[in-house]
Design a protein around this motif. Structure first.
Motif, PDB file in Angstrom:
ATOM      1  N   VAL A   1      33.585  99.762  37.342  1.00 18.82           N
ATOM      2  CA  VAL A   1      34.864  99.387  36.563  1.00 18.82           C
ATOM      3  C   VAL A   1      35.511  98.200  37.230  1.00 18.82           C
ATOM      4  O   VAL A   1      35.742  98.258  38.343  1.00 18.82           O
ATOM      5  CB  VAL A   1      35.815 100.588  36.761  1.00 18.82           C
ATOM      6  N   LEU A   2      35.841  97.297  36.269  1.00 20.94           N
ATOM      7  CA  LEU A   2      36.485  96.248  36.900  1.00 20.94           C
ATOM      8  C   LEU A   2      37.972  96.308  36.430  1.00 20.94           C
ATOM      9  O   LEU A   2      38.396  96.511  35.219  1.00 20.94           O
ATOM     10  CB  LEU A   2      36.092  94.736  36.088  1.00 20.94           C
ATOM     11  N   VAL A   3      38.950  96.387  37.607  1.00 21.65           N
ATOM     12  CA  VAL A   3      40.390  96.488  37.141  1.00 21.65           C
ATOM     13  C   VAL A   3      41.179  95.447  37.814  1.00 21.65           C
ATOM     14  O   VAL A   3      40.736  94.916  38.798  1.00 21.65           O
ATOM     15  CB  VAL A   3      40.553  98.038  37.624  1.00 21.65           C
ATOM     16  N   GLY A   4      42.389  95.375  37.512  1.00 21.28           N
ATOM     17  CA  GLY A   4      43.410  94.347  38.108  1.00 21.28           C
ATOM     18  C   GLY A   4      44.413  93.858  37.062  1.00 21.28           C
ATOM     19  O   GLY A   4      44.395  94.586  35.910  1.00 21.28           O
ATOM     20  N   PRO A   5      45.548  93.151  37.379  1.00 20.61           N
ATOM     21  CA  PRO A   5      46.461  92.768  36.693  1.00 20.61           C
ATOM     22  C   PRO A   5      46.176  91.909  35.304  1.00 20.61           C
ATOM     23  O   PRO A   5      44.956  91.476  35.330  1.00 20.61           O
ATOM     24  CB  PRO A   5      47.221  91.933  37.513  1.00 20.61           C
ATOM     25  N   SER A   6      46.722  91.747  34.506  1.00 18.44           N
ATOM     26  CA  SER A   6      46.666  91.119  33.366  1.00 18.44           C
ATOM     27  C   SER A   6      46.337  89.755  33.778  1.00 18.44           C
ATOM     28  O   SER A   6      47.008  89.084  34.348  1.00 18.44           O
ATOM     29  CB  SER A   6      47.906  90.900  32.328  1.00 18.44           C
ATOM     30  N   GLY A   7      45.502  89.009  33.000  1.00 22.40           N
ATOM     31  CA  GLY A   7      45.177  87.679  33.197  1.00 22.40           C
ATOM     32  C   GLY A   7      44.310  87.335  34.741  1.00 22.40           C
ATOM     33  O   GLY A   7      44.200  86.111  35.222  1.00 22.40           O
ATOM     34  N   CYS A   8      43.786  88.589  35.407  1.00 14.72           N
ATOM     35  CA  CYS A   8      42.901  88.231  36.826  1.00 14.72           C
ATOM     36  C   CYS A   8      41.664  87.766  36.470  1.00 14.72           C
ATOM     37  O   CYS A   8      41.021  87.628  37.407  1.00 14.72           O
ATOM     38  CB  CYS A   8      43.178  89.637  37.465  1.00 14.72           C
ATOM     39  N   GLY A   9      41.062  88.092  35.213  1.00 10.31           N
ATOM     40  CA  GLY A   9      39.713  87.206  35.079  1.00 10.31           C
ATOM     41  C   GLY A   9      38.614  88.570  34.737  1.00 10.31           C
ATOM     42  O   GLY A   9      37.615  88.278  34.371  1.00 10.31           O
ATOM     43  N   LYS A  10      39.038  89.795  34.665  1.00 11.35           N
ATOM     44  CA  LYS A  10      38.261  90.744  34.449  1.00 11.35           C
ATOM     45  C   LYS A  10      37.505  90.625  33.069  1.00 11.35           C
ATOM     46  O   LYS A  10      36.149  91.056  32.984  1.00 11.35           O
ATOM     47  CB  LYS A  10      38.888  92.321  34.508  1.00 11.35           C
ATOM     48  N   THR A  11      38.313  90.486  32.173  1.00 13.59           N
ATOM     49  CA  THR A  11      37.519  90.207  30.529  1.00 13.59           C
ATOM     50  C   THR A  11      36.702  88.923  30.553  1.00 13.59           C
ATOM     51  O   THR A  11      35.697  89.014  30.074  1.00 13.59           O
ATOM     52  CB  THR A  11      38.534  90.201  29.445  1.00 13.59           C
ATOM     53  N   THR A  12      37.098  88.102  31.296  1.00 10.73           N
ATOM     54  CA  THR A  12      36.294  86.655  31.316  1.00 10.73           C
ATOM     55  C   THR A  12      34.871  86.920  31.833  1.00 10.73           C
ATOM     56  O   THR A  12      34.032  86.643  31.492  1.00 10.73           O
ATOM     57  CB  THR A  12      36.952  85.679  31.839  1.00 10.73           C
ATOM     58  N   ALA A  13      35.136  87.784  33.116  1.00  9.62           N
ATOM     59  CA  ALA A  13      33.862  88.163  33.692  1.00  9.62           C
ATOM     60  C   ALA A  13      32.906  88.979  32.903  1.00  9.62           C
ATOM     61  O   ALA A  13      31.846  88.636  33.079  1.00  9.62           O
ATOM     62  CB  ALA A  13      34.102  88.782  35.193  1.00  9.62           C
ATOM     63  N   LEU A  14      33.332  89.891  32.118  1.00  9.33           N
ATOM     64  CA  LEU A  14      32.683  90.629  31.217  1.00  9.33           C
ATOM     65  C   LEU A  14      31.910  89.832  30.149  1.00  9.33           C
ATOM     66  O   LEU A  14      30.914  89.861  29.857  1.00  9.33           O
ATOM     67  CB  LEU A  14      33.494  91.772  30.703  1.00  9.33           C
ATOM     68  N   ARG A  15      32.803  88.936  29.742  1.00  9.92           N
ATOM     69  CA  ARG A  15      32.443  88.050  28.468  1.00  9.92           C
ATOM     70  C   ARG A  15      31.062  87.181  28.839  1.00  9.92           C
ATOM     71  O   ARG A  15      30.158  86.564  28.381  1.00  9.92           O
ATOM     72  CB  ARG A  15      33.454  87.376  27.957  1.00  9.92           C
ATOM     73  N   MET A  16      31.274  86.791  30.391  1.00  8.10           N
ATOM     74  CA  MET A  16      30.162  85.886  30.897  1.00  8.10           C
ATOM     75  C   MET A  16      28.746  86.684  31.011  1.00  8.10           C
ATOM     76  O   MET A  16      27.810  86.224  30.948  1.00  8.10           O
ATOM     77  CB  MET A  16      30.567  85.307  32.354  1.00  8.10           C
ATOM     78  N   VAL A  17      28.875  88.033  31.529  1.00  5.02           N
ATOM     79  CA  VAL A  17      27.844  88.626  31.297  1.00  5.02           C
ATOM     80  C   VAL A  17      27.362  88.875  30.004  1.00  5.02           C
ATOM     81  O   VAL A  17      25.947  88.835  29.782  1.00  5.02           O
ATOM     82  CB  VAL A  17      28.141  90.041  31.886  1.00  5.02           C
TER      83      VAL A  17
END
Length: 382
Positions: free
Chosen positions: A12-28
C-alpha cells in the motif's frame, strides 16, 4: 530510495494529497514518464515499454466502465482486444463473475448496478487478464463508509486467494493499516518509511509517519526530558510523567536528550479516564479541562485541553493542512489532548479530568529533525 515489492505481496502506498503516490503508480503502469531510476516488473526493465506490454492491470477510482456494454462485455473487453477465443473468454469471464459474486448481473449495464457492484466489475476486468500485478488507485474512494469496509475485506480476500502482486494507492490510512502486507508512507515525492502496519504504528521513523498513521491522530506536544528523584521523566507544561523501565529500555537514546526539549507523542488509545484506573500512579497522569466528548457507543472520544505547548513543527503543520486545518502560533500554551476513553467513563464537558497515560507506549521525536528517538537516539527502523 528503492522500493522492492515481493511476488504476491499486497503493498500500500499512502500519504497526504499531492505526495506523489498516484504518480508513482502511474509510472509503474506506463502512464507517466519516468524522469530517472528504473522500474522492473519481474526481471524486466519496463521504463520504455508501453502500458499494454507491461502485463499489469489497473483499477481506477472512477471504475472506468463502458456504459453501453453489459457487465459481461465490460469484463471481456480486454480479452477480445487480445484476440482470445470465444470459449476461453467465456470461461474466464464466468470464473471472475463467480469469484466476485456477479453471476446474476452479467447481462446488466453499469447504470443498473450499485457502486459496490460497479467496483466488482472493474475488479473482474482486471482479474481476467491474469496479470503479473494489479495496480489500484484509490478504488474505494467513491463508496459510502459501510460499503468501503465491506469492499476492503473483499479485496483483501480476493488478493490473498489469487496471490497476485498488488500495489494499492490510498489516502486513507485505516485502509492502509487493514489491507497491506506492508505500507510505504510517502511525503513530497519521497518514501519516508516502509514496513508492516504494526511496525509503522509502534516505531514510526519520524514525526510525520507517527502523525499520519493512527486514527484519531497521535497527540503531539513540546516537552522537556529531565531527571527528577533519580528517574528520567518528561515534563509536559507544569505536569510530569515518569518514564517506565519498559519505555527506557525500548528507547535508550532518550538519555542523550536529558535536559532538552523534544516532541512527545501520545496516541489516543493510550489514554484512559483515571477514575477507571485507580492504581495509576500520580506521576503517570495528566490533568485538563474536558472541552468535548463524543459518545460512540463502544467508547468515548474525549477532547481535553491541558497546559502544554503544542508541537508546531513543519511536519505537524503539513499533517494539519492535509486534513484542512491551519495551525497558528498560540498566545497561550494550551493543547488539546484527544483520548479514546472507556464508554463507562463519567467525564463531563467543562469539568476537570485526570487521564491515566500508558507511559510504556509514549513516542519521542527530535524537535529539530523530527526523527524518532529509539535505541541510537535518532531514528526508528525504516
Amino acid at each position: 530510495m528503492e522500493l522492492d515489492i515481493d511476488d504476491g505481496e499486497f503493498m500500500v502506498l499512502v500519504g497526504p494529497s499531492g505526495c506523489g503516490k498516484t504518480t508513482a503508480l502511474r509510472m509503474v503502469a506506463g502512464l507517466e514518464e519516468i524522469s530517472e531510476g528504473v522500474v522492473k516488473i519481474g526481471d524486466r526493465v519496463v521504463n520504455n515499454l508501453p502500458p499494454k506490454d507491461r502485463d499489469i492491470a489497473m483499477v481506477f477510482q472512477s471504475y472506468a466502465l463502458y456504459p453501453h456494454l453489459s457487465v459481461y462485455d465490460n469484463i471481456a473487453f480486454s480479452l477480445r482486444l487480445k484476440g482470445e477465443k470465444r470459449a476461453e473468454i467465456d470461461r474466464r469471464v464466468n470464473e471472475a463473475a463467480r469469484i466476485l459474486g456477479l453471476e446474476a448481473f452479467l447481462k446488466r449495464k453499469p447504470r443498473a448496478l450499485s457502486g459496490g457492484q460497479r467496483q466488482r466489475v472493474a475488479m473482474g476486468r482486471a482479474i481476467v487478464r491474469n496479470p503479473q500485478a494489479f495496480l489500484m488507485d484509490e478504488p474505494l474512494s467513491n463508496l459510502d463508509a459501510k460499503l468501503r469496509v465491506q469492499m476492503r475485506a473483499e479485496i483483501s480476500r480476493l488478493q490473498d486467494d489469487l496471490g497476485t502482486t498488488t500495489i494499492y494507492v490510498t489516502h486513507d490510512q485505516v485502509e492502509a493499516m487493514t489491507m497491506g502486507d506492508r505500507i510505504a508512507v510517502m511525503r513530497k515525492g519521497e518514501l519516508q518509511q516502509v514496513g508492516r502496519p504494526q511496525d509503522l504504528y509502534d516505531r514510526p521513523v519520524n514525526l510525520f509517519v507517527g502523525g499520519f498513521i493512527g486514527s484519531p491522530a497521535m497527540n503531539m506536544f513540546e516537552a522537556q526530558l529531565a531527571r527528577e528523584d533519580g528517574v528520567l521523566a518528561v515534563r509536559v507544561g507544569d505536569q510530569r510523567l515518569s518514564l517506565s523501565e519498559e519505555a527506557l529500555s525500548a528507547r535508550s537514546g532518550l538519555h542523550a536528550y536529558e535536559g532538552r526539549t523534544v516532541v512527545l507523542g501520545i496516541r489516543p488509545e493510550h489514554v484512559e479516564d483515571a477514575a477507571l484506573v485507580p492504581d495509576a500512579p500520580a506521576d503517570r497522569r495528566l490533568r485538563g479541562k474536558v472541552e468535548l466528548t463524543e459518545a460512540l457507543g463502544s467508547e468515548i472520544v474525549a477532547h481535553v485541553s491541558i497546559d502544554a505547548k503544542p508541537a508546531l513543527t513543519e511536519d505537524v503543520r503539513e499533517l494539519a493542512q492535509d486534513i484542512g486545518e491551519e495551525l497558528e502560533e498560540e498566545a497561550e500554551a494550551i493543547t488539546t489532548l484527544v483520548g479514546r476513553i472507556n464508554a463507562r467513563s463519567r467525564l463531563r464537558e467543562g469539568e476537570t479530568a485526570e487521564l491515566a497515560v500508558d507511559t510504556s507506549a509514549l513516542h519521542f521525536f527530535d524537535l529539530e529533525t523530527g526523527a524518532g528517538i529509539y535505541d541510537d537516539g535518532t531514528k526508528g527502523a525504516s
